[in-house]
Scaffold this motif. Structure first.
Motif, PDB file in Angstrom:
ATOM      1  N   GLY A  53       0.414  -1.087   0.348  1.00  0.00           N
ATOM      2  CA  GLY A  53      -0.115  -0.285  -0.086  1.00  0.00           C
ATOM      3  C   GLY A  53       0.636   1.270   0.250  1.00  0.00           C
ATOM      4  N   PHE A  54       1.660   0.938  -0.541  1.00  0.00           N
ATOM      5  CA  PHE A  54       3.588   2.365  -0.403  1.00  0.00           C
ATOM      6  C   PHE A  54       3.598   2.776  -1.996  1.00  0.00           C
ATOM      7  N   LYS A  55       2.878   4.456  -1.400  1.00  0.00           N
ATOM      8  CA  LYS A  55       3.833   4.473  -3.149  1.00  0.00           C
ATOM      9  C   LYS A  55       5.367   5.206  -3.439  1.00  0.00           C
ATOM     10  N   LEU A  56       5.708   4.635  -4.555  1.00  0.00           N
ATOM     11  CA  LEU A  56       6.697   4.697  -4.928  1.00  0.00           C
ATOM     12  C   LEU A  56       7.346   6.417  -5.738  1.00  0.00           C
ATOM     13  N   ASN A  57       8.064   6.755  -5.922  1.00  0.00           N
ATOM     14  CA  ASN A  57       8.391   8.077  -6.681  1.00  0.00           C
ATOM     15  C   ASN A  57       8.792   7.048  -7.956  1.00  0.00           C
ATOM     16  N   SER A  58       7.971   7.661  -9.002  1.00  0.00           N
ATOM     17  CA  SER A  58       7.520   7.223 -10.257  1.00  0.00           C
ATOM     18  C   SER A  58       9.514   7.850 -11.348  1.00  0.00           C
ATOM     19  N   GLU A  59       8.751   8.468 -11.093  1.00  0.00           N
ATOM     20  CA  GLU A  59      10.449   9.150 -12.128  1.00  0.00           C
ATOM     21  C   GLU A  59      11.338   8.889 -12.189  1.00  0.00           C
ATOM     22  N   GLY A  60      11.566   9.029 -13.701  1.00  0.00           N
ATOM     23  CA  GLY A  60      12.070   8.192 -14.409  1.00  0.00           C
ATOM     24  C   GLY A  60      12.041   6.591 -14.212  1.00  0.00           C
ATOM     25  N   GLY A  61      10.832   6.294 -14.002  1.00  0.00           N
ATOM     26  CA  GLY A  61      10.905   5.084 -13.298  1.00  0.00           C
ATOM     27  C   GLY A  61      10.904   4.669 -12.319  1.00  0.00           C
ATOM     28  N   ILE A  62       9.797   3.770 -12.063  1.00  0.00           N
ATOM     29  CA  ILE A  62      10.383   3.151 -10.558  1.00  0.00           C
ATOM     30  C   ILE A  62      11.993   3.104  -9.386  1.00  0.00           C
ATOM     31  N   LEU A  63      12.014   1.447 -10.504  1.00  0.00           N
ATOM     32  CA  LEU A  63      13.835   1.343 -10.603  1.00  0.00           C
ATOM     33  C   LEU A  63      14.655   2.358 -11.653  1.00  0.00           C
ATOM     34  N   LYS A  64      15.376   3.087 -10.520  1.00  0.00           N
ATOM     35  CA  LYS A  64      17.126   3.565 -11.273  1.00  0.00           C
ATOM     36  C   LYS A  64      18.187   3.310 -11.155  1.00  0.00           C
ATOM     37  N   GLN A  86      18.297   1.887  -7.715  1.00  0.00           N
ATOM     38  CA  GLN A  86      18.076   2.805  -6.344  1.00  0.00           C
ATOM     39  C   GLN A  86      16.005   3.332  -6.698  1.00  0.00           C
ATOM     40  N   SER A  87      15.478   2.913  -5.427  1.00  0.00           N
ATOM     41  CA  SER A  87      14.274   3.407  -6.021  1.00  0.00           C
ATOM     42  C   SER A  87      13.776   4.365  -4.319  1.00  0.00           C
ATOM     43  N   SER A  88      12.752   4.232  -4.820  1.00  0.00           N
ATOM     44  CA  SER A  88      12.869   5.402  -2.767  1.00  0.00           C
ATOM     45  C   SER A  88      11.160   5.807  -2.328  1.00  0.00           C
ATOM     46  N   THR A  89      10.442   5.835  -1.026  1.00  0.00           N
ATOM     47  CA  THR A  89       9.210   6.331  -1.680  1.00  0.00           C
ATOM     48  C   THR A  89       8.985   7.765  -1.736  1.00  0.00           C
ATOM     49  N   VAL A  90       7.477   7.927  -1.895  1.00  0.00           N
ATOM     50  CA  VAL A  90       7.040   9.434  -2.119  1.00  0.00           C
ATOM     51  C   VAL A  90       6.687  10.449  -0.623  1.00  0.00           C
ATOM     52  N   ALA A  91       7.469  11.331  -0.224  1.00  0.00           N
ATOM     53  CA  ALA A  91       7.634  11.677   1.089  1.00  0.00           C
ATOM     54  C   ALA A  91       6.114  12.121   1.670  1.00  0.00           C
ATOM     55  N   SER A 114      11.256  12.572  -5.252  1.00  0.00           N
ATOM     56  CA  SER A 114      10.658  12.309  -3.842  1.00  0.00           C
ATOM     57  C   SER A 114       9.720  13.162  -2.869  1.00  0.00           C
ATOM     58  N   THR A 115      10.367  14.801  -3.163  1.00  0.00           N
ATOM     59  CA  THR A 115       9.286  15.641  -2.205  1.00  0.00           C
ATOM     60  C   THR A 115       8.912  16.478  -3.083  1.00  0.00           C
ATOM     61  N   SER A 116       8.596  16.430  -4.914  1.00  0.00           N
ATOM     62  CA  SER A 116       8.136  16.928  -5.338  1.00  0.00           C
ATOM     63  C   SER A 116       6.356  17.284  -5.731  1.00  0.00           C
ATOM     64  N   LYS A 117       6.081  17.749  -5.532  1.00  0.00           N
ATOM     65  CA  LYS A 117       4.746  18.140  -5.704  1.00  0.00           C
ATOM     66  C   LYS A 117       3.754  16.762  -6.780  1.00  0.00           C
ATOM     67  N   ASP A 118       4.486  16.862  -7.984  1.00  0.00           N
ATOM     68  CA  ASP A 118       3.978  16.196  -8.865  1.00  0.00           C
ATOM     69  C   ASP A 118       3.993  14.510  -8.460  1.00  0.00           C
ATOM     70  N   GLN A 119       5.139  14.048  -7.798  1.00  0.00           N
ATOM     71  CA  GLN A 119       5.021  12.896  -7.143  1.00  0.00           C
ATOM     72  C   GLN A 119       4.407  12.871  -5.889  1.00  0.00           C
ATOM     73  N   LEU A 120       4.008  13.703  -5.070  1.00  0.00           N
ATOM     74  CA  LEU A 120       3.198  14.064  -3.870  1.00  0.00           C
ATOM     75  C   LEU A 120       1.456  14.326  -4.350  1.00  0.00           C
ATOM     76  N   THR A 121       1.294  14.449  -5.598  1.00  0.00           N
ATOM     77  CA  THR A 121       0.074  14.011  -5.786  1.00  0.00           C
ATOM     78  C   THR A 121      -1.010  13.567  -6.938  1.00  0.00           C
ATOM     79  N   ARG A 122       0.490  12.311  -7.132  1.00  0.00           N
ATOM     80  CA  ARG A 122      -0.017  11.044  -7.962  1.00  0.00           C
ATOM     81  C   ARG A 122      -0.745  10.359  -7.949  1.00  0.00           C
ATOM     82  N   ASN A 123      -1.309  10.441  -8.798  1.00  0.00           N
ATOM     83  CA  ASN A 123      -2.553   9.388  -8.317  1.00  0.00           C
ATOM     84  C   ASN A 123      -1.843   7.676  -8.919  1.00  0.00           C
TER      85      ASN A 123
END
Length: 369
Positions: free
Chosen positions: A274-285, A294-299, A358-367
């Motif tokens: 149930g956790f949201k991962l940062n999708s910028e450039g793909g989940i896996l960097k 590397q990967s990370s959650t959304v802040a 991971s702290t960007s508005k785009d990631q925080l508000t992504r559905n």
């Protein structure tokens, strides 16, 4: 005492006297009420670009730190971690989740911090604390589009003595400190940042203290000033309200024991929980050599009351995951014999650039689909 007079070496003193350098070791601890081509090897010729002091007559003490200093150091970073976990329930939940599945095998790959690169409040405001406890500056990374630079530090060579421990009690983490190149911002944003830095007085001397107690060294900002920075640099806005707080910790996935030691398996496990991962450039960097993944959650976000009484939701912290694969020369080494030095070290600009989001508005508000 054996000493080496190192010409053009990094000054561990940061222009302080030997007596001042050691004085913080004598402070009593007070319990706090907590509820690739894109990077380059640091040399004496380019250290000035990351505001490190270089002195031709630097004195480097080759003896170990006084007995007990590592205990003090771990106490400090433990309190940094407590502030971080208190602000970031997602990180706490994921650490508990991984531990329940894998046992007490969690090791931290690195700790990361954000700073303002102006008037001594940048990288070296935090770096001197870590260097006093044996950390070594390694490589500089540049992020031109974000107007950032960073420097990472490797822990003391004997920090693996606690390799059987977990978390803060395990091997000491690398440290990644970035700074915003304030002079490259608009005059309006520069004015805002310098205004708050001015209220800090000599707060840059207490960066590590601010990090472990979760306080700002400058006055609480107004909402209008926060908005000014948000429009130009989300990194700047984050730093204005979070200060020297630990930005994120990173789980070293390859040190886990179960099937989630493979980062792609861990990513799936976390998303299915149930956790949201940062999708910028793909989940896996993945680094160009394929050896750093590397990967990370959304802040998480927190409610912040600004100096003018306005309350708003602001981004806080996140948790990262890193798998370091074996270097080519060790590819045939049996897994049970592989040590950390057999694996890919360092960081990669392309990966880190996406992790910053991971702290960007785009990631925080992504559905999430």
């Amino acid at each position: 005492m054996e000493k080496i007079f190192a010409r053009s070496s990094v000054s561990l003193l940061f222009n302080r006297s030997s007596q001042t350098r050691r004085s913080h070791l004598l402070l009593p601890f007070v319990s706090l009420p907590f509820s690739g081509a894109s990077h380059r090897r640091i040399t004496t010729s380019n250290l000035s670009s990351v505001t490190m002091s270089v002195r031709s007559d630097a004195v480097v003490d080759t003896h170990d730190h006084p007995k007990g200093s590592e205990t003090f150091f771990r106490t400090v970073i433990s309190n940094m971690e407590k502030v971080y976990l208190n602000r970031n329930p997602t990180a706490k939940a994921i650490l508990d989740l991984v531990q329940s599945h894998d046992g007490d095998n969690i090791c931290y790959d690195h700790f990361a911090f954000r700073t303002f690169g102006v008037d001594g409040y940048g990288i070296n405001s935090l770096a001197e604390f870590f260097m006093d406890f044996g950390y070594t500056p390694r490589e500089e990374l540049r992020f031109p589009a974000k107007k950032l630079k960073a420097l990472w530090f490797s822990p003391p060579s004997d920090s693996s003595s606690n390799s059987n421990g977990t978390g803060i009690n395990g091997s000491l983490p690398r440290v990644f400190i970035s700074e915003l190149i304030v002079d490259q911002l608009s005059s309006e944003s520069q004015e805002v940042i310098r205004k708050y830095i001015k209220t800090s007085g000599i707060g840059k001397k207490y960066a590590s203290l601010a990090s472990m107690c979760g306080g700002l060294t400058w006055e609480k900002p107004s909402f209008s000033d926060y908005q000014v920075l948000s429009r130009e640099s989300e990194y700047a806005a984050w730093t204005l309200v979070n200060g020297y707080a630990l930005n994120h910790v990173t789980i070293s996935t390859h040190r886990l024991k179960s099937e989630i030691r493979k980062i792609q398996t861990l990513n799936k496990f976390i998303e299915e929980s149930g956790f949201k991962l940062n999708s910028e450039g793909g989940i896996l960097k993945v680094s160009p050599d394929g050896l750093l993944q590397q990967s990370s959650t959304v802040a998480d976000s927190i409610s912040f009351t600004f100096a003018d009484g306005k309350t708003d939701i602001v981004p806080c912290c996140y948790i990262e995951f890193a798998e370091r694969l074996k270097l080519p020369q060790f590819k045939d080494l049996p897994d049970e014999e592989v040590k950390e030095f057999h694996r890919r070290d360092g960081f990669e600009v392309g990966n880190a650039d996406k992790i910053f989001e991971s702290t960007s508005k785009d990631q925080l508000t992504r559905n999430v689909a």
